[in-house]
Motif scaffolding. Structure first.
Motif, short mmCIF file in Angstrom:
data_model
loop_
_atom_site.label_atom_id
_atom_site.label_comp_id
_atom_site.label_asym_id
_atom_site.label_seq_id
_atom_site.Cartn_x
_atom_site.Cartn_y
_atom_site.Cartn_z
N ARG A 21 13.63 35.61 13.97
CA ARG A 21 12.95 34.92 15.19
C ARG A 21 12.96 33.49 15.17
N LYS A 22 13.03 32.83 13.93
CA LYS A 22 12.97 31.49 13.74
C LYS A 22 14.24 30.95 14.29
N GLU A 23 15.41 31.89 13.79
CA GLU A 23 17.02 31.27 14.15
C GLU A 23 16.92 31.46 15.60
N LEU A 24 16.43 32.45 16.39
CA LEU A 24 16.47 32.65 17.76
C LEU A 24 15.92 31.39 18.35
N GLU A 25 14.64 31.04 18.04
CA GLU A 25 14.04 29.85 18.49
C GLU A 25 14.64 28.48 18.37
N ARG A 26 15.48 28.48 17.17
CA ARG A 26 16.10 27.19 16.85
C ARG A 26 17.27 27.18 17.85
N HIS A 27 17.78 28.21 18.36
CA HIS A 27 18.89 28.02 19.36
C HIS A 27 18.38 28.18 20.84
N GLY A 28 17.06 28.09 20.91
CA GLY A 28 16.57 28.21 22.21
C GLY A 28 16.51 29.43 22.91
N LEU A 29 16.44 30.68 22.05
CA LEU A 29 16.48 31.98 22.51
C LEU A 29 15.25 32.36 22.30
N GLU A 30 14.82 33.81 22.82
CA GLU A 30 13.58 34.52 22.60
C GLU A 30 13.66 35.91 22.23
N PHE A 31 12.84 36.52 21.74
CA PHE A 31 12.94 38.02 21.58
C PHE A 31 11.65 38.66 22.31
N ALA A 32 12.01 39.63 22.90
CA ALA A 32 10.86 40.32 24.03
C ALA A 32 11.09 41.98 23.68
N GLU A 33 9.76 42.37 23.02
CA GLU A 33 9.78 43.87 22.81
C GLU A 33 9.55 44.81 24.03
N LEU A 34 10.23 45.45 24.04
CA LEU A 34 10.42 46.68 25.36
C LEU A 34 10.07 48.05 24.65
N THR A 35 9.53 48.78 25.48
CA THR A 35 9.07 50.16 25.09
C THR A 35 9.61 50.93 26.34
N ALA A 36 10.45 52.15 25.84
CA ALA A 36 10.98 53.00 26.89
C ALA A 36 9.85 54.10 27.51
N LEU A 37 9.28 54.60 26.40
CA LEU A 37 8.54 55.66 26.41
C LEU A 37 7.05 55.35 26.00
N PRO A 38 5.95 55.93 26.47
CA PRO A 38 4.49 55.90 25.97
C PRO A 38 4.54 56.48 24.81
N PRO A 39 3.52 56.04 23.82
CA PRO A 39 3.39 56.67 22.38
C PRO A 39 3.09 58.06 22.77
N PRO A 40 3.32 58.88 22.00
CA PRO A 40 2.95 60.23 21.75
C PRO A 40 1.51 60.57 21.62
#
Length: 50
Positions: A21-40
């Motif tokens: 995450r720190k390396e992404l931010e250092r390059h001006g990028l971001e991480f976004a968590e996505l879920t495809a299905l609801p939890p069981p």
């Protein structure tokens, strides 16, 4: 650069480490968590065989 806009990419991963995450931010990028299905629903699960 392609044409007049910046290219953004998508990397699919189950999670991200703090260092990544720190390396992404250092390059001006971001991480976004996505879920495809609801939890069981826990109540409708088959009992364990062991």
């Amino acid at each position: 650069m392609v044409g007049t806009g910046q290219v953004r990419g998508i990397l699919a991963a189950p999670s991200i480490t703090g260092a990544a995450r720190k390396e992404l931010e250092r390059h001006g990028l971001e991480f976004a968590e996505l879920t495809a299905l609801p939890p069981p629903e826990r109540g409708n699960m088959q009992p364990s065989l062991f």
